[in-house]
Design a protein around this motif. Structure first.
Motif, short mmCIF file in Angstrom:
data_model
loop_
_atom_site.label_atom_id
_atom_site.label_comp_id
_atom_site.label_asym_id
_atom_site.label_seq_id
_atom_site.Cartn_x
_atom_site.Cartn_y
_atom_site.Cartn_z
N ALA A 73 0.83 -1.21 0.00
CA ALA A 73 0.00 0.00 0.00
C ALA A 73 0.86 1.25 0.00
O ALA A 73 0.52 2.26 -0.64
CB ALA A 73 -0.93 -0.01 1.22
N SER A 77 1.02 3.86 -3.16
CA SER A 77 0.13 4.88 -2.62
C SER A 77 -0.28 5.93 -3.65
O SER A 77 -1.29 6.62 -3.48
CB SER A 77 0.80 5.58 -1.43
OG SER A 77 2.03 6.18 -1.82
N ALA A 81 -7.34 4.41 -5.54
CA ALA A 81 -7.81 3.39 -4.59
C ALA A 81 -8.49 2.23 -5.29
O ALA A 81 -8.40 1.09 -4.86
CB ALA A 81 -8.77 4.03 -3.58
N ASN A 82 -9.16 2.51 -6.42
CA ASN A 82 -9.85 1.44 -7.13
C ASN A 82 -8.90 0.48 -7.84
O ASN A 82 -9.31 -0.55 -8.34
CB ASN A 82 -10.86 2.01 -8.11
CG ASN A 82 -10.19 2.83 -9.22
OD1 ASN A 82 -9.02 3.19 -9.11
ND2 ASN A 82 -10.94 3.15 -10.25
N GLN A 85 -6.89 -1.21 -3.90
CA GLN A 85 -7.70 -1.99 -2.97
C GLN A 85 -7.99 -3.41 -3.47
O GLN A 85 -7.85 -4.38 -2.72
CB GLN A 85 -9.01 -1.26 -2.67
CG GLN A 85 -9.79 -1.86 -1.50
CD GLN A 85 -9.01 -1.79 -0.20
OE1 GLN A 85 -8.44 -0.75 0.13
NE2 GLN A 85 -8.95 -2.90 0.53
#
Length: 283
Positions: A73, A77, A81-82, A85
């Protein structure tokens, strides 16, 4: 691709997937499925190797969930997020699958241990000879064989080596699987014994009715024991089994389990509980 690229994320997930597939293949092969790759040699695994594979699979899950996902992560970074995750979720899912298949490999140990436990349980058949047509009074303590029923499992868990070094939760998992199976078979044997004894007692009672004035078979033993017995031989045998199963429950506690929480134990206890000790006996 760079360490922070989507390709790197895909590679990490692929490694996790490959590990899960390898352990799953080992479990499948050990259970007798068509074997290829690692599964081809799984059927010849020693107890020590089964324990090692399970411990490694469990360690992999901990490493992935507690460290690698967090590190990934951080490295990724900058990604949306899609994108990130789903990758971390997949890695956690595959790590859990790896641990689960490792546990399946561990449970391959249960067959041999179960057989050895049951060789002790089968000694309950000797209870019939102790009380049938004898003057022996009602039992007051459990039979000697009970303490040895789970001894093979204890020896497996305590023998120095990979099995003894397993996490406590995995030892409980292994113990529960063996004990549940022992309880189920124990219940079947006890029910079979009680059914046979009661049929014999019923036959002897009918014989007595056909021959007035004679004391026959099972009732002869009860009569000879005097009023203190006041019990048929089948009642004494049932009480002995009840005392044995109570002691068996106390032995189960030593493996970190609560007997009353095991459906198999509740069924076993219900099978041998005398009528006058049933929960609704006084109702």
């Amino acid at each position: 691709a760079g360490a922070g690229s989507p390709a790197a994320a895909g590679t990490a997930a692929g490694v996790a997937a490959g590990t899960a597939a390898a352990v799953a293949g080992t479990a499948a092969g050990a259970e007798g499925a068509a074997a290829v790759g690692p599964a081809a040699w799984a059927g010849s695994l020693s107890p020590e190797n089964c324990a090692v594979i399970c411990a490694d699979a469990d360690a992999i899950q901990g490493l992935v969930v507690q460290q690698l996902c967090d590190q990934l992560a951080v490295l990724l970074s900058h990604l949306p997020a899609n994108v990130l995750q789903p990758v971390t979720d997949m890695m956690k899912q595959l790590a859990a699958s790896t641990a689960q298949h490792g546990q399946q490999v561990l449970l391959l140990l249960c067959g041999d241990v179960l057989d050895r436990c049951m060789s002790m349980v089968k000694q309950l058949k000797g209870i019939t000879a102790t009380y049938r047509m004898t003057a022996k009074g009602p039992p007051v303590r459990h039979s000697h064989y009970v303490a040895g029923v789970l001894q093979p499992l204890r020896q497996l868990l305590d023998t120095p080596g990979p099995v003894a070094q397993l996490q406590a939760s995995l030892k409980v998992l292994l113990s529960r699987d063996v004990i549940e199976s022992v309880n189920t078979r124990y219940s079947s044997l006890a029910e079979e014994l009680l059914t046979t004894v009661k049929k014999t007692e019923s036959s002897l009672k009918r014989l007595k009715k056909s021959r007035p004035g004679e004391t026959v078979g099972l009732e002869a033993g009860g009569a000879a024991a005097g009023g203190a017995a006041g019990m048929s031989d089948s009642d004494k045998i049932c009480l002995q089994l009840f005392l044995d199963v109570q002691e068996h429950g106390r032995q189960i506690v030593k493996f970190g389990l609560v007997p009353e929480e095991l459906e198999s134990y509740r069924q076993l206890l219900a099978t041998v509980t005398p009528a006058d000790r049933q929960p609704d006996a006084d109702q």
